[in-house]
Design a protein around this motif. Structure first.
Motif, PDB file in Angstrom:
ATOM      1  N   THR A   1      68.768 -15.270  -0.218  1.00 47.34           N
ATOM      2  CA  THR A   1      68.669 -15.208   1.237  1.00 47.34           C
ATOM      3  C   THR A   1      69.773 -14.327   1.824  1.00 47.34           C
ATOM      4  O   THR A   1      69.516 -13.490   2.692  1.00 47.34           O
ATOM      5  N   SER A   2      71.000 -14.494   1.334  1.00 46.79           N
ATOM      6  CA  SER A   2      72.110 -13.659   1.819  1.00 46.79           C
ATOM      7  C   SER A   2      71.852 -12.193   1.505  1.00 46.79           C
ATOM      8  O   SER A   2      72.073 -11.321   2.353  1.00 46.79           O
ATOM      9  N   SER A   3      71.382 -11.913   0.308  1.00 48.17           N
ATOM     10  CA  SER A   3      71.098 -10.534  -0.079  1.00 48.17           C
ATOM     11  C   SER A   3      70.030  -9.917   0.819  1.00 48.17           C
ATOM     12  O   SER A   3      70.172  -8.779   1.280  1.00 48.17           O
ATOM     13  N   THR A   4      68.977 -10.666   1.094  1.00 52.89           N
ATOM     14  CA  THR A   4      67.908 -10.182   1.963  1.00 52.89           C
ATOM     15  C   THR A   4      68.426  -9.959   3.382  1.00 52.89           C
ATOM     16  O   THR A   4      68.095  -8.953   4.025  1.00 52.89           O
ATOM     17  N   ASP A   5      69.250 -10.873   3.873  1.00 52.22           N
ATOM     18  CA  ASP A   5      69.836 -10.719   5.219  1.00 52.22           C
ATOM     19  C   ASP A   5      70.686  -9.457   5.314  1.00 52.22           C
ATOM     20  O   ASP A   5      70.623  -8.729   6.306  1.00 52.22           O
ATOM     21  N   ILE A   6      71.485  -9.197   4.293  1.00 50.13           N
ATOM     22  CA  ILE A   6      72.348  -8.008   4.296  1.00 50.13           C
ATOM     23  C   ILE A   6      71.500  -6.744   4.211  1.00 50.13           C
ATOM     24  O   ILE A   6      71.754  -5.764   4.921  1.00 50.13           O
TER      25      ILE A   6
ATOM     26  N   ASN B   1      68.475  -6.350   5.304  1.00 47.71           N
ATOM     27  CA  ASN B   1      67.867  -6.171   6.630  1.00 47.71           C
ATOM     28  C   ASN B   1      68.877  -5.624   7.636  1.00 47.71           C
ATOM     29  O   ASN B   1      68.536  -4.775   8.459  1.00 47.71           O
ATOM     30  N   ALA B   2      70.120  -6.103   7.574  1.00 44.83           N
ATOM     31  CA  ALA B   2      71.158  -5.615   8.498  1.00 44.83           C
ATOM     32  C   ALA B   2      71.452  -4.129   8.253  1.00 44.83           C
ATOM     33  O   ALA B   2      71.585  -3.357   9.210  1.00 44.83           O
TER      34      ALA B   2
ATOM     35  N   LYS C   1      79.047 -10.849   3.366  1.00 43.08           N
ATOM     36  CA  LYS C   1      78.634 -10.811   4.772  1.00 43.08           C
ATOM     37  C   LYS C   1      79.765 -10.326   5.666  1.00 43.08           C
ATOM     38  O   LYS C   1      79.540  -9.540   6.600  1.00 43.08           O
TER      39      LYS C   1
END
Length: 194
Positions: free
Chosen positions: A120-125, A127-128, A85
């Motif tokens: 969740t972290s992978s999906t957030d990244i 999306n970013a 992140k």
């Protein structure tokens, strides 16, 4: 295909970067970055162009952002979600400029994260990356450990859409040959975070 790589050089990333440099065309430059500049310089001395001018082109980048601006393919191998992140935060803010035609004919910068992080972290990244219009993101955690990294027998588990969203071909087909430079197999498992 010009390939550049951003890698945190540690137990796994170091041999992956070595294998990548050995298999990409000599005319391509492998751009690396490590938070420990001495480790990156050591890699450059061991694998890069020797004093006699023979060897392979390696550039040690000052920052993840600098590396991404010069790259059409950015591969990250980091210890955990907070590291991933942080690195992507530095890369994506402000959004990256488009890829220069002097770097690649590709229109989308490709980010491949080989770190083993939570879904969740992978999906957030993902999306970013996509919301910033800075490129396409694929999570590709691996199995095989240090031995697999050294012998290029890693198995990568891809999390990405099977189509890149631009109507111009499959993202999986673009990513697989890149990962096979560092491993034996790449298996598409579903979308990011799967």
């Amino acid at each position: 295909m010009a390939i550049t790589k951003h890698v945190l050089i540690y137990m796994i990333g170091y041999p992956m970067a070595r294998n990548l440099r050995a298999k990409i065309p000599e005319s391509d430059t492998l751009i690396i970055h490590d938070h420990n500049r001495e480790v990156a310089q050591k890699f450059n001395e061991e694998v890069g162009i020797a004093a006699d001018g023979k060897g392979n082109a390696i550039e040690v980048s000052e920052s993840p952002r600098d590396l991404a601006e010069k790259s059409d393919v950015v591969i990250t191998v980091l210890p955990g979600p907070s590291h991933v992140k942080t690195v992507f935060g530095h890369i994506l803010h402000p959004p990256l400029p488009p890829i220069s035609q002097t770097i690649s004919a590709e229109t989308d910068r490709l980010f491949i994260d080989c770190s083993t992080i939570d879904p969740t972290s992978s999906t957030d990244i993902a999306n970013a990356v996509h919301s910033s219009s800075s490129g396409r993101y694929v999570d590709a955690p691996m199995s095989g450990g240090v031995v697999g990294a050294r012998s290029a027998t890693l198995t990568f588990m891809l999390g990405c859409p099977s189509h890149n969203g631009n109507g111009d071909g499959k993202l999986v087909q673009r990513v697989t040959p890149i990962l096979e430079l560092m491993g034996a197999k790449a298996v598409h498992m579903g979308t990011s975070g799967m």
